[in-house]
Design an enzyme around this catalytic site. Sequence first.
Site, PDB file in Angstrom:
ATOM      1  N   LEU A   1       8.780  87.946  26.125  1.00  0.00           N
ATOM      2  CA  LEU A   1       8.650  88.937  27.194  1.00  0.00           C
ATOM      3  C   LEU A   1       7.192  89.221  27.548  1.00  0.00           C
ATOM      4  O   LEU A   1       6.903  89.667  28.662  1.00  0.00           O
ATOM      5  CB  LEU A   1       9.365  90.236  26.815  1.00  0.00           C
ATOM      6  CG  LEU A   1      10.881  90.192  26.894  1.00  0.00           C
ATOM      7  CD1 LEU A   1      11.478  91.492  26.384  1.00  0.00           C
ATOM      8  CD2 LEU A   1      11.364  89.885  28.294  1.00  0.00           C
TER       9      LEU A   1
ATOM     10  N   ILE B   1      16.057  82.332  20.404  1.00  0.00           N
ATOM     11  CA  ILE B   1      17.267  81.852  19.748  1.00  0.00           C
ATOM     12  C   ILE B   1      18.358  82.911  19.911  1.00  0.00           C
ATOM     13  O   ILE B   1      18.140  84.086  19.626  1.00  0.00           O
ATOM     14  CB  ILE B   1      17.007  81.556  18.259  1.00  0.00           C
ATOM     15  CG1 ILE B   1      15.921  80.475  18.114  1.00  0.00           C
ATOM     16  CG2 ILE B   1      18.303  81.129  17.562  1.00  0.00           C
ATOM     17  CD1 ILE B   1      15.475  80.215  16.687  1.00  0.00           C
TER      18      ILE B   1
ATOM     19  N   HIS C   1      20.653  90.920  23.850  1.00  0.00           N
ATOM     20  CA  HIS C   1      19.195  90.811  23.887  1.00  0.00           C
ATOM     21  C   HIS C   1      18.731  89.401  24.253  1.00  0.00           C
ATOM     22  O   HIS C   1      17.761  89.229  24.979  1.00  0.00           O
ATOM     23  CB  HIS C   1      18.593  91.233  22.537  1.00  0.00           C
ATOM     24  CG  HIS C   1      17.118  91.351  22.542  1.00  0.00           C
ATOM     25  ND1 HIS C   1      16.452  92.331  23.262  1.00  0.00           N
ATOM     26  CD2 HIS C   1      16.163  90.629  21.914  1.00  0.00           C
ATOM     27  CE1 HIS C   1      15.159  92.186  23.083  1.00  0.00           C
ATOM     28  NE2 HIS C   1      14.952  91.161  22.266  1.00  0.00           N
TER      29      HIS C   1
ATOM     30  N   ARG D   1      14.224  69.959  19.995  1.00  0.00           N
ATOM     31  CA  ARG D   1      13.599  69.920  21.320  1.00  0.00           C
ATOM     32  C   ARG D   1      12.080  70.087  21.307  1.00  0.00           C
ATOM     33  O   ARG D   1      11.425  69.889  22.319  1.00  0.00           O
ATOM     34  CB  ARG D   1      14.227  71.009  22.200  1.00  0.00           C
ATOM     35  CG  ARG D   1      15.641  70.698  22.590  1.00  0.00           C
ATOM     36  CD  ARG D   1      16.397  71.913  23.095  1.00  0.00           C
ATOM     37  NE  ARG D   1      17.723  71.556  23.575  1.00  0.00           N
ATOM     38  CZ  ARG D   1      18.759  71.250  22.803  1.00  0.00           C
ATOM     39  NH1 ARG D   1      18.621  71.258  21.491  1.00  0.00           N
ATOM     40  NH2 ARG D   1      19.926  70.942  23.316  1.00  0.00           N
TER      41      ARG D   1
END
Length: 154
Positions: free
Chosen positions: A61, A86, A92, A131
């Site tokens: 954020l 995650i 959230h 990834r």
Amino acid sequence: MQGADKGQTASLDGNGLSIGVVRARFNDAITTALANACLKELAALGVSDRHIVQVTVPGALEVPLALNAMANSEDYDALIALGCIIRGETYHFELVANESGAGVTRVGLDHQLPVANAILTVENEEQAWARVEEKGRDAARVAVEMANLLEKLL
């Protein structure tokens, strides 16, 4: 539309480009590996270490705010956002993923500055690790390609 396609050939030449990198520290081991892959690829593309500025922020954020400050400086040809969100058991995850993604996009549009978004949004840590390398490299390539493209277009 007539005329040549100005973006027809992707330029991955990073020589002379200045790149800002913002990395979220939340899920630190993953985001550090993401940053390492990104920085290695930037070097391979010819971006000089002295033209890369890295900053860290607490979490995803906070990434858009740091990107915005870097964009306001007008010192960069492109920016890169790195982070890892995650999924947990609450809403959230969606909030952080959606708001950070929208903020990253807004910085690029507001400043007409390429911002490569490599904030991973995954179901679990295993997916994140799978990834890290590819997304880190992709972020570097996107930043360099888009910086060169915008140089032609603007």
